[in-house]
Every structure is written in C-alpha cells, then in structure tokens.
Design a protein around this motif. Sequence first.
Motif, mmCIF file in Angstrom:
data_model
loop_
_atom_site.group_PDB
_atom_site.id
_atom_site.type_symbol
_atom_site.label_atom_id
_atom_site.label_comp_id
_atom_site.label_asym_id
_atom_site.label_seq_id
_atom_site.Cartn_x
_atom_site.Cartn_y
_atom_site.Cartn_z
ATOM 1 N N ASP A 234 0.853 -1.192 0.000
ATOM 2 C CA ASP A 234 0.000 0.000 0.000
ATOM 3 C C ASP A 234 0.890 1.243 0.000
ATOM 4 N N ILE B 94 -4.773 -1.593 -2.686
ATOM 5 C CA ILE B 94 -3.641 -1.852 -3.563
ATOM 6 C C ILE B 94 -4.162 -2.331 -4.916
ATOM 7 N N ASN C 78 0.574 -1.877 -7.968
ATOM 8 C CA ASN C 78 1.357 -2.118 -6.758
ATOM 9 C C ASN C 78 2.001 -3.500 -6.792
#
Length: 210
Positions: free
Chosen positions: A115, A122, A126
Amino acid sequence: MRVKEGSFLWYLYLDKIYCLLSARNVKALLEYFRLLDVHRQNSLNDVLFYHFLRYVTNLKPREIRMVFDMLDCNAVGEIGFEEFYLLVCILLSHQNHLEEQFMYCHPRHVFRLLDINGEQRISTTNFRTYKFLFNIKKEHLKEFFYGFGSTDDRRLNYKEFKIYTIFANDKFKERQRREREKQEKRNKFKSQIKKIMYQIAVSRRFLKTS
C-alpha cells in the motif's frame, strides 16, 4: 532476485511453514544489524542499506532504492531492526520459493508494504512494482480478479487481499502436489527400469551358464 551464496543471509534458516527465523537466527541477525549500524542509531540509513543489499543480493540499484522507500513508510530516511528483520524474511522466502506461503502467513505486513500511498487499497500496479520481491504471478492476478469480482476500480482492500493470499497459496500447494506426483512417477519409472535391467542381466548369466 537471489541471495548471494556465501553471504551472511545464505546461512540463515527460514521455517517453511511460518516463514520466520528461529530464535537463534534472530539473535544472530540482531548482532549483524548492530555491526551494520556504524552510527549507533539503532537504524540503517539509505547508504548503509544500499551497500548491505548490494553485498547480499543481486538486486539492481533502482530496486534497492524502491525497497528502502517501501520499508521507510514514515519517510524518516532510515529503517529499524523490525523492518530489517521483515526484509530478511522476505528475501529468504523468495530464495526458497515460498513467496505465496509468506504472503499467506503475514498478509497484514505485506499489505502495508504494498500500500505505497497509504490508501488502504492496492492495485495491480502495486503488485507489478514489487514483483521482483514477492514473485506475484500475473496469471494468478487475472484469474483472481476475474473470479472474485472485486471492486470496479480493480483495487483490493485488506480483506480482499487476504482472500487473494489464500487463493495464491492454494495454487502454490496445488503446484507442489503436481510436482510431487510427477517426481513419484519418475521414481517409479526408474525403479521399474532398474528391475527390468536386473532381470535381463540375470537371464543373460543364466543363458551363459546353461
């Protein structure tokens, strides 16, 4: 990414079920951390951190900076022993192909690291950013998002991410099961070949003596 053979981390043992170090290994790691902490600040700055990872892994400079920023979530310019210990467990889980097991055992820590912007969500971006650390499979992400029917913005909250870790770990165990079955078949085949070769050799000796 790999841990360099002969480096300090190479000799640490990671439990394959919980993906944690033993108490003895933690004590050794703490002493190693204190040796690295030349400024006696109970932390490592970006320079010390960079040279540590360059010595023990084959990570690229850009990847090392990304890892430091990931661990330095408070943007104080240094990391303490807790973050250092977490990183070592991640590196060893990657080295031992236990990435899915690590995420399954420690979803809260992994979610917090992924995160990046502190949004409590997320995205696939990510995941891709830190793929070199967690070895997250692209096909697993697609399958999960399609089957789970997550939010429209294609981002996971912690609860959804935890479900993903269960999903990924189940896939990992299924691969392990198939690999064991293949190995058992190979071993059985080799055993049969040896038995046949032995029978042929015995037959030849019998024919020669008769």
